[in-house]
Design a protein around this motif. Sequence first.
Motif, PDB file in Angstrom:
ATOM      1  N   SER A  28      53.376  79.532 102.429  1.00  0.00           N
ATOM      2  CA  SER A  28      53.351  80.887 101.880  1.00  0.00           C
ATOM      3  C   SER A  28      52.031  81.077 101.161  1.00  0.00           C
ATOM      4  O   SER A  28      51.763  80.388 100.171  1.00  0.00           O
ATOM      5  CB  SER A  28      54.517  81.094 100.910  1.00  0.00           C
ATOM      6  OG  SER A  28      54.406  82.355 100.295  1.00  0.00           O
ATOM      7  N   LYS A  29      51.228  81.986 101.669  1.00  0.00           N
ATOM      8  CA  LYS A  29      49.940  82.221 101.017  1.00  0.00           C
ATOM      9  C   LYS A  29      50.162  82.620  99.559  1.00  0.00           C
ATOM     10  O   LYS A  29      49.602  82.021  98.656  1.00  0.00           O
ATOM     11  CB  LYS A  29      49.167  83.315 101.745  1.00  0.00           C
ATOM     12  CG  LYS A  29      47.877  83.658 101.033  1.00  0.00           C
ATOM     13  CD  LYS A  29      47.095  84.750 101.698  1.00  0.00           C
ATOM     14  CE  LYS A  29      45.937  85.131 100.784  1.00  0.00           C
ATOM     15  NZ  LYS A  29      45.062  86.138 101.342  1.00  0.00           N
ATOM     16  N   SER A  30      50.991  83.617  99.342  1.00  0.00           N
ATOM     17  CA  SER A  30      51.226  84.100  97.978  1.00  0.00           C
ATOM     18  C   SER A  30      52.049  83.108  97.178  1.00  0.00           C
ATOM     19  O   SER A  30      51.944  83.036  95.959  1.00  0.00           O
ATOM     20  CB  SER A  30      51.972  85.434  98.026  1.00  0.00           C
ATOM     21  OG  SER A  30      53.234  85.237  98.653  1.00  0.00           O
ATOM     22  N   GLU A  61      49.918  95.094 111.710  1.00  0.00           N
ATOM     23  CA  GLU A  61      49.780  95.032 110.250  1.00  0.00           C
ATOM     24  C   GLU A  61      48.338  95.367 109.854  1.00  0.00           C
ATOM     25  O   GLU A  61      48.080  95.838 108.749  1.00  0.00           O
ATOM     26  CB  GLU A  61      50.174  93.637 109.730  1.00  0.00           C
ATOM     27  CG  GLU A  61      50.558  93.629 108.261  1.00  0.00           C
ATOM     28  CD  GLU A  61      51.235  92.343 107.817  1.00  0.00           C
ATOM     29  OE1 GLU A  61      52.412  92.381 107.409  1.00  0.00           O
ATOM     30  OE2 GLU A  61      50.593  91.273 107.871  1.00  0.00           O
ATOM     31  N   GLN A  97      47.883  95.287 103.461  1.00  0.00           N
ATOM     32  CA  GLN A  97      49.156  95.707 104.060  1.00  0.00           C
ATOM     33  C   GLN A  97      49.997  96.423 103.008  1.00  0.00           C
ATOM     34  O   GLN A  97      51.107  95.985 102.678  1.00  0.00           O
ATOM     35  CB  GLN A  97      49.925  94.525 104.688  1.00  0.00           C
ATOM     36  CG  GLN A  97      50.127  93.285 103.838  1.00  0.00           C
ATOM     37  CD  GLN A  97      48.889  92.453 103.696  1.00  0.00           C
ATOM     38  OE1 GLN A  97      48.043  92.400 104.603  1.00  0.00           O
ATOM     39  NE2 GLN A  97      48.740  91.808 102.554  1.00  0.00           N
ATOM     40  N   LYS A 131      59.784  95.737 100.322  1.00  0.00           N
ATOM     41  CA  LYS A 131      60.074  94.606  99.425  1.00  0.00           C
ATOM     42  C   LYS A 131      60.623  95.120  98.100  1.00  0.00           C
ATOM     43  O   LYS A 131      61.580  94.582  97.546  1.00  0.00           O
ATOM     44  CB  LYS A 131      58.790  93.817  99.140  1.00  0.00           C
ATOM     45  CG  LYS A 131      58.298  92.971 100.284  1.00  0.00           C
ATOM     46  CD  LYS A 131      57.085  92.183  99.822  1.00  0.00           C
ATOM     47  CE  LYS A 131      56.426  91.454 100.970  1.00  0.00           C
ATOM     48  NZ  LYS A 131      55.136  90.905 100.631  1.00  0.00           N
ATOM     49  N   GLN A 153      51.873  91.271 114.853  1.00  0.00           N
ATOM     50  CA  GLN A 153      51.493  91.292 113.437  1.00  0.00           C
ATOM     51  C   GLN A 153      49.989  91.485 113.279  1.00  0.00           C
ATOM     52  O   GLN A 153      49.546  92.312 112.481  1.00  0.00           O
ATOM     53  CB  GLN A 153      51.904  90.005 112.720  1.00  0.00           C
ATOM     54  CG  GLN A 153      51.646  90.124 111.206  1.00  0.00           C
ATOM     55  CD  GLN A 153      51.544  88.807 110.458  1.00  0.00           C
ATOM     56  OE1 GLN A 153      51.282  87.765 111.047  1.00  0.00           O
ATOM     57  NE2 GLN A 153      51.733  88.858 109.155  1.00  0.00           N
ATOM     58  N   ILE A 175      57.147  82.855 106.769  1.00  0.00           N
ATOM     59  CA  ILE A 175      57.446  84.125 107.455  1.00  0.00           C
ATOM     60  C   ILE A 175      56.154  84.888 107.700  1.00  0.00           C
ATOM     61  O   ILE A 175      55.151  84.645 107.030  1.00  0.00           O
ATOM     62  CB  ILE A 175      58.457  84.946 106.594  1.00  0.00           C
ATOM     63  CG1 ILE A 175      59.132  86.061 107.403  1.00  0.00           C
ATOM     64  CG2 ILE A 175      57.806  85.499 105.346  1.00  0.00           C
ATOM     65  CD1 ILE A 175      60.344  86.686 106.696  1.00  0.00           C
ATOM     66  N   GLY A 176      56.166  85.800 108.652  1.00  0.00           N
ATOM     67  CA  GLY A 176      54.982  86.616 108.943  1.00  0.00           C
ATOM     68  C   GLY A 176      53.834  85.730 109.381  1.00  0.00           C
ATOM     69  O   GLY A 176      53.995  84.836 110.221  1.00  0.00           O
ATOM     70  N   GLY A 177      52.683  85.942 108.787  1.00  0.00           N
ATOM     71  CA  GLY A 177      51.512  85.143 109.132  1.00  0.00           C
ATOM     72  C   GLY A 177      51.697  83.673 108.819  1.00  0.00           C
ATOM     73  O   GLY A 177      50.962  82.829 109.339  1.00  0.00           O
ATOM     74  N   SER A 178      52.661  83.346 108.000  1.00  0.00           N
ATOM     75  CA  SER A 178      52.927  81.943 107.685  1.00  0.00           C
ATOM     76  C   SER A 178      53.922  81.327 108.669  1.00  0.00           C
ATOM     77  O   SER A 178      54.424  80.225 108.436  1.00  0.00           O
ATOM     78  CB  SER A 178      53.442  81.829 106.246  1.00  0.00           C
ATOM     79  OG  SER A 178      52.405  82.183 105.362  1.00  0.00           O
ATOM     80  N   VAL A 210      53.876  97.292 103.355  1.00  0.00           N
ATOM     81  CA  VAL A 210      54.952  96.299 103.346  1.00  0.00           C
ATOM     82  C   VAL A 210      55.638  96.274 101.976  1.00  0.00           C
ATOM     83  O   VAL A 210      56.809  95.923 101.846  1.00  0.00           O
ATOM     84  CB  VAL A 210      54.375  94.910 103.680  1.00  0.00           C
ATOM     85  CG1 VAL A 210      55.453  93.860 103.679  1.00  0.00           C
ATOM     86  CG2 VAL A 210      53.665  94.939 105.019  1.00  0.00           C
ATOM     87  N   THR A 228      57.006  84.703  98.340  1.00  0.00           N
ATOM     88  CA  THR A 228      57.753  85.523  99.293  1.00  0.00           C
ATOM     89  C   THR A 228      59.239  85.144  99.254  1.00  0.00           C
ATOM     90  O   THR A 228      59.585  83.974  99.455  1.00  0.00           O
ATOM     91  CB  THR A 228      57.166  85.331 100.704  1.00  0.00           C
ATOM     92  OG1 THR A 228      55.796  85.711 100.656  1.00  0.00           O
ATOM     93  CG2 THR A 228      57.891  86.160 101.736  1.00  0.00           C
ATOM     94  N   GLY A 253      47.114  86.361 105.730  1.00  0.00           N
ATOM     95  CA  GLY A 253      48.213  85.663 106.395  1.00  0.00           C
ATOM     96  C   GLY A 253      48.126  85.765 107.911  1.00  0.00           C
ATOM     97  O   GLY A 253      48.300  84.782 108.635  1.00  0.00           O
TER      98      GLY A 253
HETATM   99  O1  F6P Z   1      52.358  83.873 103.337  1.00  0.00           O
HETATM  100  P1  F6P Z   1      53.169  84.766 102.461  1.00  0.00           P
HETATM  101  O2  F6P Z   1      52.443  85.120 101.202  1.00  0.00           O
HETATM  102  O3  F6P Z   1      54.515  84.180 102.196  1.00  0.00           O
HETATM  103  O4  F6P Z   1      53.369  86.139 103.206  1.00  0.00           O
HETATM  104  C1  F6P Z   1      54.025  86.226 104.436  1.00  0.00           C
HETATM  105  C2  F6P Z   1      53.741  87.529 105.100  1.00  0.00           C
HETATM  106  O5  F6P Z   1      54.163  88.596 104.295  1.00  0.00           O
HETATM  107  C3  F6P Z   1      53.229  89.671 104.384  1.00  0.00           C
HETATM  108  O6  F6P Z   1      52.547  89.720 103.179  1.00  0.00           O
HETATM  109  C4  F6P Z   1      53.916  90.959 104.635  1.00  0.00           C
HETATM  110  O7  F6P Z   1      55.030  91.080 103.826  1.00  0.00           O
HETATM  111  C5  F6P Z   1      52.316  89.288 105.511  1.00  0.00           C
HETATM  112  O8  F6P Z   1      51.097  89.906 105.434  1.00  0.00           O
HETATM  113  C6  F6P Z   1      52.287  87.811 105.374  1.00  0.00           C
HETATM  114  O9  F6P Z   1      51.804  87.179 106.513  1.00  0.00           O
END
Ligand code: F6P
Length: 616
Positions: free
Chosen positions: A249-251, A395, A522, A529, A391, A195-198, A525, A254, A310
């Motif tokens: 997902s970078k983090s 963002e 960001q 959440k 985005q 989602i988002g940048g991913s 955001v 999500t 992201g």
């Molecule tokens: O790649 P992730 O960590 O799942 O995050 C997805 C997206 O969620 C965000 O952190 C915003 O909620 C974006 O900046 C990012 O691209």
Amino acid sequence: MASLSTLYSSSPSLKQSTVKPFTSPPTTRGDSFSFPHTSKPTTHLPLTLSASRSHTSHSDAASAAAKKELIKDPDALWKRYLDWLYQQKDIGLYLDVSRVGFTDEFVVDMEERFKGAFKAMEELEKGSIANPDEGRMVGHYWLRNSSLAPRPGLKTLIENTLDSICSFADDIVSGKIKPPSSPAGRFTQILSVGIGGSALGPQFVAEALAPDNPPLKIRFIDNTDPAGIDHQIAQLGPELASTLVIVISKSGGTPETRNGLLEVQKAFRDAGLNFAKQGVAITQENSLLDNTARIEGWLARFPMYDWVGGRTSVMSAVGLLPAALQGIDIREMLAGAAIMDEATRTTSLKNNPAALLAMCWYWASDGVGSKDMVILPYKDSLLLFSRYLQQLVMESLGKEFDLDGNTVNQALTVYGNKGSTDQHAYIQQLREGVHNFFATFIEVLRDRPPGHDWDLEPGVTCGDYLFGMLQGTRSALYANGRESISVTIEEVTPRSVGALIALYERAVGLYASLVNINAYHQPGVEAGKKAAAEVLALQKRVLSVLNEASCKDPVEPLTLDEIADRCHAPEEIEMIYKIIAHMSANDRVLIAEGSCGSPRSVKVFLGECNVDDMYA
Ligand SMILES: O=P(O)(O)OC[C@H]1O[C@](O)(CO)[C@@H](O)[C@@H]1O
């Protein structure tokens, strides 16, 4: 019941991955959503540009009137066009800012102000902590020129990852790596979960560049909408057996992405398929997702880096792996971006297309986002560019505080789809309605591949119409005092798409310096959440209270007030009502009597009593 963040996958196994691109030295940190505050850099500029273009200037009637005086004389306009036309020869990209009404004095002021922005960008590229709140470097420019990376270990990491992506993609496309139980004998589909940048970068690149018959077709799950997920899985049908699932997902934490994964894993189980043999993770090392993929022995894992955000990750594994699997020349995409990076490093404002864009944005929106940016690509394959830029720009630039902690509520709103389609939707308002925007036309000179054109009326092709619509709209808007930028590329190719992405990334970074904000975090955001997690926690409390009442003999139906009281959350009664309305619409064990239109009449109990109270 597992909490949102405790599990990434529901069916762990201990098999090992067959491909492990995580062999290079680790970078810095794992997944997290909050970071310690660190000291701010000293390179940022004061807030105001000049008295006439200060943060209050958009409300200044004289300034607004001056801006309406766009040049109308054709000779003067042609001269302005020639004076300001920018060309990047190696890409075949042109930038025309002549239809933005900035004055010579404004340019002189901006040249001064850009000195600081260029300096900040130079420091960023050298590895400064350009994202001070999160204590992070910002290194997406290194992805296309690894020799810029501030440490040799990072250079090696970038290069090794790129090699792993290319060889993994080759092995998948050639059928050397096969799905375990598909009659097709090779992978035919990609299901990208993120989602988002991913998601937005891979979606834009796929739409822009995937060939008509790619080696693997791509689909996306980019939400936690169950019906949307079901639709994607249903569309795959029996081809689920030959689907490579890429979870991005970078983090690695999500919730929407985790839910998408769990839903897909269930579909695999239901179909008797072994998910691990078809799963690929793209995430930071040691994130929840990474650990899940490692423990379950997924087919492959590719790294995301702490120092790539992201929304600027499309030239990391996030964008490159899906692109390579679709037969897109990713080295050409990187080359196009590298050329644009080089072109946008010059500190000569007039010769720097990213700085020209940032300058126009500042002029048009008074440096405070007072006007929206409407992106109009006249090419179907670039449809998702505006969504991608939404985005990247919003963002990055939509921020409450500047780098000195002042409240600024900065913004630059982006919307748009494509021309000429939008001419039949909202261009009417752009021409005649409230003057709250400036346009960016994206023009592609090549209409279709050579040898396919024909005259649909004497001397006129279908593409000539598209060209005419673009030019006509540009002229019509300008005639009514509406400013526009035009970006022209010769063709939509991996190289030009890479360059377009790099152009806007740099423009956003420069603009952020001009308005003294952190473009790379960001914080806003998080509020949504956190609130979503609180709603789900409240839902569990509601279910627990209902369970207790429903286990009584006789069952005790509860009013909303009673539920709210027993949840110790009388102030949440409206949310409790919404929770009950949502659950009762979805065949849950809950029974609501009364009329939904009169919440006070509603009485609720559970259809089953659970003595162990699974909701507690
Ligand atoms: O790649 P992730 O960590 O799942 O995050 C997805 C997206 O969620 C965000 O952190 C915003 O909620 C974006 O900046 C990012 O691209």
